[in-house]
Structures are given as structure tokens and as C-alpha cells.
Design a protein around this motif. Structure first.
Motif, PDB file in Angstrom:
ATOM      1  N   SER A 156     136.018 116.336   8.839  1.00 52.59           N
ATOM      2  CA  SER A 156     136.429 116.248  10.037  1.00 52.59           C
ATOM      3  C   SER A 156     137.468 115.202   9.911  1.00 52.59           C
ATOM      4  CB  SER A 156     135.031 114.756  10.514  1.00 52.59           C
ATOM      5  OG  SER A 156     135.402 113.941  10.103  1.00 52.59           O
ATOM      6  N   THR A 177     140.208 115.361  18.320  1.00 57.24           N
ATOM      7  CA  THR A 177     139.214 115.266  16.901  1.00 57.24           C
ATOM      8  C   THR A 177     138.971 116.604  16.431  1.00 57.24           C
ATOM      9  OG1 THR A 177     137.079 115.256  18.407  1.00 57.24           O
ATOM     10  CG2 THR A 177     138.033 112.992  17.164  1.00 57.24           C
ATOM     11  N   TYR A 220     135.810 119.387  14.978  1.00 57.31           N
ATOM     12  CA  TYR A 220     134.810 119.229  13.222  1.00 57.31           C
ATOM     13  C   TYR A 220     133.957 120.327  12.801  1.00 57.31           C
ATOM     14  CZ  TYR A 220     133.831 114.631  15.688  1.00 57.31           C
ATOM     15  OH  TYR A 220     133.941 113.020  16.157  1.00 57.31           O
ATOM     16  N   LYS A 239     128.753 119.337  13.592  1.00 56.58           N
ATOM     17  CA  LYS A 239     129.379 119.370  15.076  1.00 56.58           C
ATOM     18  C   LYS A 239     127.993 118.916  15.587  1.00 56.58           C
ATOM     19  CE  LYS A 239     132.035 122.141  16.285  1.00 56.58           C
ATOM     20  NZ  LYS A 239     133.027 123.155  16.084  1.00 56.58           N
ATOM     21  N   THR A 286     130.360 111.826  14.396  1.00 52.70           N
ATOM     22  CA  THR A 286     131.396 111.542  15.185  1.00 52.70           C
ATOM     23  C   THR A 286     132.416 110.621  14.029  1.00 52.70           C
ATOM     24  OG1 THR A 286     129.835 111.516  16.663  1.00 52.70           O
ATOM     25  CG2 THR A 286     131.838 110.709  16.742  1.00 52.70           C
ATOM     26  N   SER A 336     136.156 107.737  14.123  1.00 52.97           N
ATOM     27  CA  SER A 336     136.648 107.363  15.179  1.00 52.97           C
ATOM     28  C   SER A 336     137.820 106.569  14.317  1.00 52.97           C
ATOM     29  CB  SER A 336     135.343 106.530  15.928  1.00 52.97           C
ATOM     30  OG  SER A 336     134.784 106.220  15.280  1.00 52.97           O
TER      31      SER A 336
END
Length: 130
Positions: free
Chosen positions: A49, A58, A60, A65, A69, A71
Motif C-alpha cells: 500500500s 492511495t 493497494y 485490496k 486501508t 491513511s
């Protein structure tokens, strides 16, 4: 190479969740894209990622995927990797590394970087097992 520190790993059952953190004490992360890699025993390091600095975009890998996630919280100088629905094949040591402001969007670029880069941090171990 700037030093990043990974944390948050542990032992979790299949289907569980973990949140990894990547931070730095000597510089701010907000100018860099931050990528997560992982390496399982006997396997090549895999780029999974990335989150860009420039636009928050972003990337992945197909293997994560829909489950992972990434961030960033610039106020905390931290990038996160939220991992849900973990599987035994996610067992690995996880590393973060910085790129320039924008994430690459080529699997080949991640693979080449993973093979050539030599200044990885200590990483954080994730074990998915019942």
C-alpha cells in the motif's frame, strides 16, 4: 534514508483486525508518500500500500485490496495501515518507507524498490493464527 518506526503488530486470529502505525521523530512525514511493505519468511518483500502526500491518493496491491486501508494523520506525524479480515497468509514482518510526494502506481516499481532498497527499519511482526 530517513528513519521510520513501525509499531502495532501482534498475534491475531483469522478474520481479526490490527492497525499498524508508522512514525518518525526527526522529520515530518507530510511531504512524503509513505508505502507499506511486508515480508514473510522465505518470500520476497512485497509492496502492499501507499498514501501520497500530494493529493492523498492511495495504492493497494491486489493481495490486500478491499481489506487494508492506509491513511495519514499529519497532526500526529503518523501513517496508519488498518488491516481487516486478516488471513494466515498475511503473516509477515511489516515495514514502512517513504517515497517522493506521489505514490507509484506500478506493481513493477514497488517490486523493484523492494528488491533494491537496503535501509529497512526493524518492522513490526504480524502473525495471523488460530
Amino acid at each position: 534514508q530517513l528513519q521510520l518506526v513501525e509499531s502495532g503488530g501482534g498475534l491475531v486470529q483469522p478474520g481479526g483486525s490490527l492497525r499498524l502505525s508508522c512514525t518518525a521523530s526527526a522529520f515530518t512525514l507530510d511531504a512524503y508518500a509513505i508505502a507499506w511493505y511486508r515480508q514473510a519468511p522465505g518470500k520476497e518483500r512485497e509492496g502492499i500500500s501507499c498514501v501520497s502526500s500530494s493529493d492523498g491518493g492511495t495504492y493497494y496491491a491486489d493481495s490486500v485490496k478491499g481489506r487494508f486501508t492506509t491513511s495519514r494523520d499529519n497532526a500526529k506525524n503518523t501513517v496508519y495501515l488498518q488491516m481487516n479480515n486478516l488471513k494466515p497468509e498475511d503473516t509477515a514482518t511489516y515495514y514502512c518507507v517513504q517515497f517522493d510526494a506521489t505514490c507509484p502506481y506500478s506493481d513493477y516499481v514497488y517490486a523493484r524498490f523492494g528488491a533494491q532498497f537496503g535501509a529497512w527499519g526493524r518492522g513490526t511482526q504480524v502473525t495471523v493464527s488460530s
